[in-house]
Design an enzyme around this catalytic site. Structure first.
Site, PDB file in Angstrom:
ATOM      1  N   ASP A 133       0.851  -1.194   0.000  1.00  0.00           N
ATOM      2  CA  ASP A 133       0.000   0.000   0.000  1.00  0.00           C
ATOM      3  C   ASP A 133       0.884   1.241   0.000  1.00  0.00           C
ATOM      4  OD1 ASP A 133      -3.004   0.898   0.551  1.00  0.00           O
ATOM      5  OD2 ASP A 133      -1.666   2.205   1.720  1.00  0.00           O
ATOM      6  N   HIS A 179      -4.372  14.371  -9.762  1.00  0.00           N
ATOM      7  CA  HIS A 179      -4.596  12.943 -10.032  1.00  0.00           C
ATOM      8  C   HIS A 179      -3.726  12.428 -11.180  1.00  0.00           C
ATOM      9  CE1 HIS A 179      -7.938  12.183  -7.271  1.00  0.00           C
ATOM     10  NE2 HIS A 179      -8.312  13.434  -7.517  1.00  0.00           N
ATOM     11  N   ASP A 212      -1.586   9.099 -10.980  1.00  0.00           N
ATOM     12  CA  ASP A 212      -1.595   8.011 -11.961  1.00  0.00           C
ATOM     13  C   ASP A 212      -0.185   7.651 -12.399  1.00  0.00           C
ATOM     14  OD1 ASP A 212      -4.329   8.000 -11.810  1.00  0.00           O
ATOM     15  OD2 ASP A 212      -4.654   9.058 -13.704  1.00  0.00           O
ATOM     16  N   ASN A 242      -2.237  12.983  -4.608  1.00  0.00           N
ATOM     17  CA  ASN A 242      -3.321  13.452  -5.476  1.00  0.00           C
ATOM     18  C   ASN A 242      -3.751  14.868  -5.123  1.00  0.00           C
ATOM     19  OD1 ASN A 242      -3.587  11.166  -7.131  1.00  0.00           O
ATOM     20  ND2 ASN A 242      -4.889  10.123  -5.631  1.00  0.00           N
ATOM     21  N   GLU A 294      -4.684   2.403  -4.387  1.00  0.00           N
ATOM     22  CA  GLU A 294      -3.226   2.457  -4.277  1.00  0.00           C
ATOM     23  C   GLU A 294      -2.682   1.171  -3.656  1.00  0.00           C
ATOM     24  OE1 GLU A 294      -4.793   4.534  -0.514  1.00  0.00           O
ATOM     25  OE2 GLU A 294      -5.370   4.358  -2.603  1.00  0.00           O
TER      26      GLU A 294
END
Length: 329
Positions: A181, A194, A198, A189, A224
């Site tokens: 994680d 965002h 990505d 973000n 994530e």
């Protein structure tokens, strides 16, 4: 001319010649005898050639050409000539055979056209089949793949996990899983957008793919969160790989769209099962997830594992819960 007509003419000649010889016997006995002998010797050959041999030769030649596939028109066709009752029978046969040869040629052309049409249709069907197979393959890949990272998605991961668990239990080999994680991913973000987030996910997917064997499986199972399944791998080697991946991610320079560098860390929870009651999909994932929870509570940016030796009553309770939900062990 009909053959019967020719025969009548020959018979008339044969009857007249002896009469003439008798009438003029006194004057031309020798000449008459010679003529009679000549007619007797040559008559059958002339009659055979006139009545049969020539026409049969033409018919035979036509048959030979038809046999060789050389369809040629030698005489007028039936529908191109008027009916004639006095026509020679051999000529009629040859004309009909000539008509059949022409029909054979016509049917042969039609058959070749039909074969060409079938070949084209078969090729079109083959191309459509290949296009359909390719489309089905792409659909299957889309159904199993995370569109952003290109890794397996959650559904494909758990399908594969069930298969690997069956294999591990059958051959009695360990099966390990760790869950990764990204730490504070929401802040990435919120701070950089965002699109930058990505980019981070894609970069981590790249790192994971290059650190795993072909027999291993990596999937993006959440926003994530990533899961890595290791076949025939014990806990020690699982922890070594997890620690190596954690360090690679920590040292990697992630870039934003405007060229800024981002430092990213991750937390990893691992579990390795080498007994059938441990290698069940829900238990395997649950224990790895609990280890991930411990890694986050301990300050993040570290690897934790769930120790089977310390499961005790908690493991028994989990087995009981799974049994009540219809999962046997």
């Amino acid at each position: 001319m009909k053959i019967t007509t020719k025969l009548q003419m020959l018979m008339t000649v044969a009857a007249v010649v002896p009469v003439m010889v008798i009438i003029f016997m006194d004057q031309t006995v020798a000449a008459g005898a010679g003529v009679a002998a000549l007619v007797g010797l040559l008559g059958p050959f002339v009659a055979a050639h006139w009545l049969v041999t020539k026409d049969l030769g033409d018919i035979r030649q036509l048959c030979k050409l038809v046999k060789e596939g050389k369809y040629r028109v030698h005489t007028a066709l039936p529908n191109e000539a008027s009916d004639n009752d006095e026509e020679n029978e051999f000529v009629s046969v040859m004309r009909d055979m000539n008509w059949m040869a022409r029909e054979i040629k016509l049917r042969e052309g039609q058959l070749n056209e039909a074969i060409d049409d079938l070949d084209r249709a078969q090729q079109e069907l083959l191309e459509q089949k290949q296009a359909l197979e390719l489309a089905n393959k792409r659909l299957n890949e889309m159904a199993m793949t995370d569109p952003l990272t290109g890794l397996s998605n959650r559904r494909h991961f758990f399908d594969h996990l069930e298969q690997e668990i069956c294999r591990a239990n059958r051959i009695e080999r360990p099966l390990s899983l760790f869950i990764l994680d990204i730490d504070y991913f929401k802040q990435v973000n919120d701070t950089y957008g965002h699109q930058a987030g990505d980019g981070v996910l894609k970069a981590i997917a790249y790192i994971l793919r290059n650190r795993l064997r072909r027999s291993d499986m990596v999937a993006r199972i959440g926003g994530e969160e990533f899961a890595i399944l290791l076949s025939d791998t014990d806990l020690l080697h699982t922890l070594e790989l997890a620690e190596l991946i954690r360090q690679n991610i920590k040292e990697y320079l992630f870039q934003t769209c405007d060229g800024k560098s981002i430092n990213i860390t991750c937390s990893i929870g691992a579990f390795s099962g080498d007994r059938p009651d441990y290698t069940k999909a829900e238990l395997l994932y649950k224990y790895a997830d609990k280890a991930l929870y411990d890694a986050k509570n301990a300050g993040r940016d570290q690897v934790a594992y769930y120790d089977c030796a310390k499961l005790g009553q908690e493991h028994a309770e989990l087995l009981e819960q799974l049994g009540q939900r219809g999962v046997t062990h």
